[in-house]
Design an enzyme around this catalytic site. Structure first.
Site, short mmCIF file in Angstrom:
data_model
loop_
_atom_site.label_atom_id
_atom_site.label_comp_id
_atom_site.label_asym_id
_atom_site.label_seq_id
_atom_site.Cartn_x
_atom_site.Cartn_y
_atom_site.Cartn_z
CB VAL A 1 -1.41 0.15 1.48
CG1 VAL A 1 -2.06 1.35 1.19
CG2 VAL A 1 -2.01 -1.17 0.61
CB THR B 1 -7.34 -1.77 7.25
OG1 THR B 1 -7.30 -1.59 5.32
CG2 THR B 1 -8.42 -2.60 7.48
CG LEU C 1 -3.49 -1.14 -3.27
CD1 LEU C 1 -3.68 -2.30 -3.32
CD2 LEU C 1 -2.41 -0.29 -3.60
NE ARG C 2 -8.40 -4.85 -8.15
CZ ARG C 2 -8.97 -5.21 -9.87
NH1 ARG C 2 -9.74 -6.35 -9.49
NH2 ARG C 2 -9.05 -4.12 -9.84
CD GLU C 3 -0.31 -7.78 -1.39
OE1 GLU C 3 -0.61 -8.58 -1.52
OE2 GLU C 3 -1.36 -7.12 -0.59
N GLY D 1 -8.20 -15.57 0.80
CA GLY D 1 -7.98 -15.75 1.97
C GLY D 1 -7.08 -14.37 1.53
CB CYS E 1 -6.73 -7.65 2.98
SG CYS E 1 -5.61 -6.72 2.56
CE LYS F 1 -5.72 -10.06 -6.18
NZ LYS F 1 -6.18 -8.87 -6.02
N1 LIG Z 1 -1.93 -5.04 0.51
C1 LIG Z 1 -3.46 -4.63 0.20
O1 LIG Z 1 -3.89 -5.54 -0.17
C2 LIG Z 1 -3.85 -3.72 0.98
C3 LIG Z 1 -5.17 -3.21 0.65
C4 LIG Z 1 -5.85 -2.30 1.56
C5 LIG Z 1 -5.32 -1.84 2.51
N2 LIG Z 1 -4.33 -2.24 3.45
C6 LIG Z 1 -4.21 -2.03 4.26
O2 LIG Z 1 -2.85 -1.31 4.06
C7 LIG Z 1 -1.56 -0.76 5.46
C8 LIG Z 1 -0.52 -2.31 5.60
O3 LIG Z 1 -0.50 -2.97 4.39
P1 LIG Z 1 0.78 -3.73 3.08
O4 LIG Z 1 -0.30 -4.93 2.76
O5 LIG Z 1 0.88 -2.67 2.52
O6 LIG Z 1 1.29 -4.47 4.59
P2 LIG Z 1 2.90 -4.78 4.57
O7 LIG Z 1 2.93 -5.37 5.09
O8 LIG Z 1 3.24 -4.88 2.89
O9 LIG Z 1 3.75 -2.98 4.64
C9 LIG Z 1 4.28 -2.73 5.56
C10 LIG Z 1 5.36 -1.77 5.73
O10 LIG Z 1 5.21 -1.11 6.87
C11 LIG Z 1 7.26 -1.10 7.64
N3 LIG Z 1 6.50 -0.57 9.48
C12 LIG Z 1 5.50 -1.24 10.16
N4 LIG Z 1 6.69 -0.61 11.13
C13 LIG Z 1 7.07 0.11 11.26
C14 LIG Z 1 7.53 1.90 11.39
N5 LIG Z 1 7.13 1.90 13.11
N6 LIG Z 1 7.95 2.51 10.88
C15 LIG Z 1 8.19 3.00 9.38
N7 LIG Z 1 7.78 1.47 8.22
C16 LIG Z 1 6.60 0.34 9.86
C17 LIG Z 1 6.63 -2.29 7.37
O11 LIG Z 1 8.35 -2.44 7.19
C18 LIG Z 1 6.42 -2.76 5.76
O12 LIG Z 1 7.53 -2.38 4.67
C19 LIG Z 1 -2.31 -2.56 6.47
O13 LIG Z 1 -3.02 -1.52 7.55
C20 LIG Z 1 -3.45 -3.51 5.69
O14 LIG Z 1 -4.30 -3.81 6.39
C21 LIG Z 1 -3.69 -3.79 2.70
#
Ligand SMILES: NC(=O)c1ccc[n+]([C@@H]2O[C@H](COP(=O)([O-])OP(=O)(O)OC[C@H]3O[C@@H](n4cnc5c(N)ncnc54)[C@H](O)[C@@H]3O)[C@@H](O)[C@H]2O)c1
Length: 458
Positions: free
Chosen positions: A9, A125, A161-163, A280, A283, A343
């Site tokens: 994200v 989220t 967004l969708r991965e 799965g 999210c 996925k």
């Molecule tokens: N992945 C998805 O498809 C998606 C879609 C919509 C929303 N989200 C939400 O967005 C958020 C992030 O998801 P993601 O999949 O990108 O997560 P991710 O695990 O891929 O990335 C999170 C990043 O944050 C960093 N991080 C963690 N703690 C930190 C800190 N204290 N300081 C600096 N960096 C830090 C981690 O090192 C990591 O690189 C989540 O809340 C998730 O639910 C994800």
């Protein structure tokens, strides 16, 4: 502006906003991740992201979180996009968000007075009410640094967004949602997102005609709830069609015909109506669990969400039952899992059905060989339950059964005759995504089982 967190994200957000013209610094506390980005790489598999970053060069920087203070002081807007994994009792673990919020406060507290307040935007989220929690923590950080009165505003800007299509979804979102009780925060985000709302950037990425993107403005709690309600609805929609698919197997109807007929109704829509082994990923499972946990805090029952989750768990078990129906004992059987990531077009294994299915198969004595175009190595490092190979036919060689877990093109395009020539009797294919050609598979000598495809193929 700055983005804290360079995951799927944060990185997509930062790269996209830089691409449309903003100066962005992306921060992460994972040094390896930052080093990879600084060397011109992307630390995970996401189609098009490397190219988007390259096109934004000059406006996009990467730095370790140690530079947070500098970025806070030099930014008008700071996005928080760190992970919020599932915590105890299903609730969202907000520790990453809390750490960042306090650190932002400390950075603000130690700074000289600002011309404009910093807009702290929560993109992670988080449950309803988290914006106020973040606001409190930023305030505590400011106090710790002895800088009372340092100005900031809070906004919630959930991400949809969708991965696998993160670049597309960031540049061409269905909607942008901003929740805030601050006019300054709203105006800052409206300005930031104008190129996306108006689609006023080169559209070489997408040939669609330019249509303004809805910019939804609301209060903080409603923005936070929109995210959970969206994911819970989509998960429920999949569980719904799986419920109908299971009935189709009993009554002799074909779920692919049924879903097509139902989905043509505009009120229903055809997306997320694919029957199979269920949802799965990083999210849906955690967000449904977190919404249920929030409801429990209010002693409120969520029968629909409970059922959506229960149906989904049952779909995974149905894979095992389908294998047992034709193989009987799974002890000593070789089972190929085709596709391991949660996925297609991603290497993300968080919440991947392949992991639970492999665990269940192993506990029943089967030997599991897994194939995935990008996530194979990571899967075998993550669990001893899967022996990863890097060619799908290699996975199928000598297998008594194969399960289509993830509908990668590489899996959909397998040659049924070649598959049949490599497999061992009964050459069972459990198509967990209903994506293979059932007739061609049967003609090639495979024993084909899908989900909800009538008496014979169910
Ligand atoms: N992945 C998805 O498809 C998606 C879609 C919509 C929303 N989200 C939400 O967005 C958020 C992030 O998801 P993601 O999949 O990108 O997560 P991710 O695990 O891929 O990335 C999170 C990043 O944050 C960093 N991080 C963690 N703690 C930190 C800190 N204290 N300081 C600096 N960096 C830090 C981690 O090192 C990591 O690189 C989540 O809340 C998730 O639910 C994800």
């Amino acid at each position: 502006m700055g983005v804290v967190g360079t995951g799927y994200v944060g990185l997509a957000t930062g790269a996209c906003l830089a691409y449309v013209g903003h100066r962005v610094t992306c921060l992460d506390n994972n040094e390896e991740r930052v080093a990879c980005l600084r060397e011109g790489g992307v630390p995970f598999y996401e189609p098009g992201l490397l190219e988007l970053i390259a096109k934004s060069a000059g406006r996009l920087q990467f730095a370790s979180s140690e530079r947070l203070t500098e970025v806070v002081r030099g930014s008008d807007v700071l996005f928080v996009a760190v992970g919020t994994p599932q915590g105890s009792g299903g609730s969202a673990d907000l520790s990453n968000v809390a750490n960042v919020a306090r650190a932002i406060g400390r950075a603000l507290g130690g700074s000289t007075p600002r011309e404009l307040p910093l807009v702290v935007v929560n993109k992670s989220t988080v449950p309803v009410g988290s914006a106020y929690y973040v606001s409190t923590l930023v305030g505590e950080g400011i106090d710790e640094a002895g800088g009372q009165g340092a100005e900031f505003r809070i906004a919630s800007n959930p991400e949809f967004l969708r991965e696998g299509s993160a670049v597309h979804d960031s540049l061409f979102p269905d909607r942008l949602v901003v929740g805030t009780d601050s006019r300054e925060a709203l105006e800052a985000l409206r300005t930031l997102y104008t190129p996306i709302v108006e689609q006023s950037f080169p559209t070489e990425w997408d040939p669609r005609p330019k249509v303004a993107v809805p910019f939804v403005t609301t209060d903080l709690g409603s923005a936070e709830m929109i995210k959970y309600a969206s994911n819970a609805f989509l998960a429920t929609k999949i569980s719904f069609i799986n419920e109908v698919a299971n009935l189709c197997e009993l009554v002799g109807a074909d779920i692919s015909e049924v879903a097509y007929g139902v989905g043509l109704d505009d009120r229903v829509g055809s997306r997320f109506l694919s029957a199979g082994l269920g949802w799965g990923g990083p999210c849906f499972p955690k967000d449904v669990a977190a919404l249920k946990a929030t409801a429990r805090e209010y002693e409120h029952e969520t029968p629909l969400l409970d059922a959506a989750a229960a149906v989904n768990e049952r779909q995974r078990r149905r894979v095992i039952h389908k294998l047992q129906r034709d193989l009987h004992s799974l002890k000593g059987r070789r089972v190929a899992l085709l596709g391991l990531s949660f996925k297609p077009n991603t290497d993300d294994l968080r919440g991947a059905p392949s992991l639970t299915i492999a665990g269940a198969l192993n506990s029943l004595g089967a030997k599991v060989v897994g194939y995935d175009p990008v996530a194979g190595k990571a899967a075998s490092q993550l669990t001893p339950d899967i022996q990863a190979v890097f060619d799908p036919y290699e996975a199928l060689r000598g297998a008594h059964a194969a399960v289509v877990v993830t509908e990668w093109e590489e899996v959909k395009g397998l040659d049924p005759k070649k598959v049949a020539s490599l497999m061992r009797e009964p050459k069972l294919i459990v198509d967990g995504r209903n994506v293979l050609d059932a007739v061609a598979s049967q003609e090639a000598g495979l024993l084909y089982r899908g989900f909800g495809l009538g008496y014979d193929r169910g």
